[in-house]
Design an enzyme around this catalytic site. Sequence first.
Site, mmCIF file in Angstrom:
data_model
loop_
_atom_site.group_PDB
_atom_site.id
_atom_site.type_symbol
_atom_site.label_atom_id
_atom_site.label_comp_id
_atom_site.label_asym_id
_atom_site.label_seq_id
_atom_site.Cartn_x
_atom_site.Cartn_y
_atom_site.Cartn_z
ATOM 1 N N CYS A 82 0.833 -1.207 0.000
ATOM 2 C CA CYS A 82 0.000 0.000 0.000
ATOM 3 C C CYS A 82 0.871 1.262 0.000
ATOM 4 O O CYS A 82 1.870 1.334 0.696
ATOM 5 C CB CYS A 82 -0.869 -0.041 1.251
ATOM 6 N N CYS A 104 -4.259 6.995 -1.708
ATOM 7 C CA CYS A 104 -5.580 6.916 -2.333
ATOM 8 C C CYS A 104 -6.703 7.265 -1.364
ATOM 9 O O CYS A 104 -7.779 7.676 -1.789
ATOM 10 C CB CYS A 104 -5.849 5.513 -2.861
ATOM 11 N N THR A 113 -4.626 4.782 7.725
ATOM 12 C CA THR A 113 -3.597 4.471 6.729
ATOM 13 C C THR A 113 -2.804 5.720 6.341
ATOM 14 O O THR A 113 -3.398 6.731 5.949
ATOM 15 C CB THR A 113 -4.291 3.889 5.478
ATOM 16 N N GLU A 160 -0.800 1.626 9.723
ATOM 17 C CA GLU A 160 -2.012 2.218 10.289
ATOM 18 C C GLU A 160 -1.788 2.715 11.722
ATOM 19 O O GLU A 160 -0.940 2.193 12.439
ATOM 20 C CB GLU A 160 -3.148 1.177 10.275
ATOM 21 N N HIS A 195 -13.314 4.243 -2.905
ATOM 22 C CA HIS A 195 -12.199 3.455 -2.361
ATOM 23 C C HIS A 195 -12.334 1.970 -2.692
ATOM 24 O O HIS A 195 -11.345 1.295 -2.955
ATOM 25 C CB HIS A 195 -12.038 3.680 -0.860
ATOM 26 N N TYR A 219 -9.581 -1.140 -5.107
ATOM 27 C CA TYR A 219 -8.919 -2.374 -4.682
ATOM 28 C C TYR A 219 -8.607 -3.322 -5.839
ATOM 29 O O TYR A 219 -7.688 -4.127 -5.742
ATOM 30 C CB TYR A 219 -9.753 -3.057 -3.582
ATOM 31 N N CYS A 224 -5.298 -1.730 -7.051
ATOM 32 C CA CYS A 224 -4.267 -1.823 -6.010
ATOM 33 C C CYS A 224 -3.897 -3.275 -5.728
ATOM 34 O O CYS A 224 -2.730 -3.658 -5.800
ATOM 35 C CB CYS A 224 -4.818 -1.109 -4.780
ATOM 36 N N GLU A 228 -5.988 -6.958 5.979
ATOM 37 C CA GLU A 228 -6.257 -5.716 5.260
ATOM 38 C C GLU A 228 -7.132 -5.970 4.038
ATOM 39 O O GLU A 228 -8.029 -5.178 3.731
ATOM 40 C CB GLU A 228 -4.936 -5.046 4.865
HETATM 41 FE FE1 SF4 Z 1 -3.469 1.404 0.046
HETATM 42 FE FE2 SF4 Z 1 -4.622 0.109 -1.937
HETATM 43 FE FE3 SF4 Z 1 -6.095 1.525 -0.229
HETATM 44 FE FE4 SF4 Z 1 -4.484 2.732 -2.019
HETATM 45 S S1 SF4 Z 1 -6.300 1.476 -2.469
HETATM 46 S S2 SF4 Z 1 -4.715 3.245 0.150
HETATM 47 S S3 SF4 Z 1 -2.773 1.332 -2.079
HETATM 48 S S4 SF4 Z 1 -4.906 -0.318 0.245
HETATM 49 FE FE FE Z 2 -6.580 -0.004 2.207
#
Ligand code: SF4
Ligand code: FE
Length: 483
Positions: free
Chosen positions: A100, A104, A191, A258, A293, A297, A300, A444
């Site tokens: 991560c 974002c 985060t 975190e 968000h 994913y 990501c 996570e």
């Molecule tokens: Fe982290 Fe992925 Fe969330 Fe972006 S989308 S903050 S990289 S977990």
């Molecule tokens: Fe996340």
Amino acid sequence: MKTAQEYKDSLRERNIRVYVKGELLDSRAVIDHPFIRGHVNSASMTYALANTKEYEDLMTTTSHLTGHKINRFTHVHQSTDDLLKKAKMLRTISQKTGTCYQRCVGFDAMNATYTVTYECDKALGTDYHERFKKFLIMVQDNDYMVAGAMTDPKGDRSLRPGQQKDPDMFVHVVEKRPDGIVIRGAKAHMTGMVNSHWMLIMPTMGMQEDEAQYAVSCAIPVDAPGVTHIFGRQTNDDRKCEGAIDQGNANYGIVGGECLTVLDDVFVPNEYVFMNGEYQFSGLLVERFACYHRSNYGGCKGGVSDVVIGAAALWADYQGTSKASHIKDKLNEMMHLTETLYACAVAAACMGGPTPSGAYFVDRLMANVCKHNVTKLIYDIDRLAQDIGGGIIATMPSESDLRNPEIGKWVEKYLQGVSGIPTEDRMRVGRLLENMTGGTALVESMHGAGSPQAQKVMYGKLSGLEQKKKFAANIAGVGRTKE
Ligand code: SF4
Ligand code: FE
């Protein structure tokens, strides 16, 4: 735009209060702490790539407010092309960090707040949108990293915010002054918070009329008076105080670093307040943020899974199993699952559309399916990676054993694979597999961006069960179904 080095230097100028294992860190050296350093390096990648020619189109864009060239992480989406570029950008960065990069969350929080302040002003005559635009321009022009702050501790889950024995279980306004508000409470699982410049506070759920004090959104510097951050523990985090090999991903760490952020009567000037009692819009803000968000994913975790697949394939090469048909089959299965994750992120972007403010929003159903897939498919991808890895990825001796003048030679000898591959390389890849498929990373994938139940609740709202019954009733030739 900031370079990666300017980003790191700017973090040293903060007067931030961060506790790790009960100790208050020197604010200028927070980013050097072994528990935190990797997360800072990972976030730095969002700055570093934006300053390269190769990734310029993906990582930068033009501000619709100022016309300035800005880092995409500070942009408000103006088209489905912007949404799609975001998904591609996330996959690209994950491929380079394997973890991560945190930025974002604030990106999504800013997009959600931009759209909702516009709609709130139209409905209620408030003036939050103009305030928010000023804040956004400051973020864009300084290339700030903003932590999105949504999740409250929530205390007794069976009780509403106003029913809690301790009212601070949800962030709330405790005082209104002519020049601003004072807020109290905490935000959990934050985060990237300890390596950000600002935080953007949002309510954690839709509030009711008698919960107006909990309907609060505002921006606060991470080092504002009254703010304290308590850094969370991760699986095997003490390994970060030792050599690089045992950490698996020593440069970038695992997930987002975190923390629990405590807000002990923090004063927020009016210019940074974007919701103050407009409970009618709290649920919309939560939903907008969550959908943005959740759609991330697929990009990501798609990129993270690219690294897991690569590590599993390298591991097989190193130990001479890469030609076995069952290994090839497992790698193919992992690729299928990874592209399935990505497909939903792409769908959520391409099926998105404009909100009343003109900013673009993802398709809500696809966004939720995207994140929900991550809560399942990552386990399958990681299971297959561990299957290919074998027991040794969990029982391997440490880097200190490898370096030990007495026993190092035995570790070297008995952990070797095919000839020509250094034992150390095999250990590095094995540890990467262990690190990326283990405890903290899996939790996570399950709970980041909302636990699976939060996505299931959305299906009831969005997927049209009654319409599906009508399809079936028509085809079966039976009478009208109940509405
Ligand atoms: Fe982290 Fe992925 Fe969330 Fe972006 S989308 S903050 S990289 S977990
Ligand atoms: Fe996340």
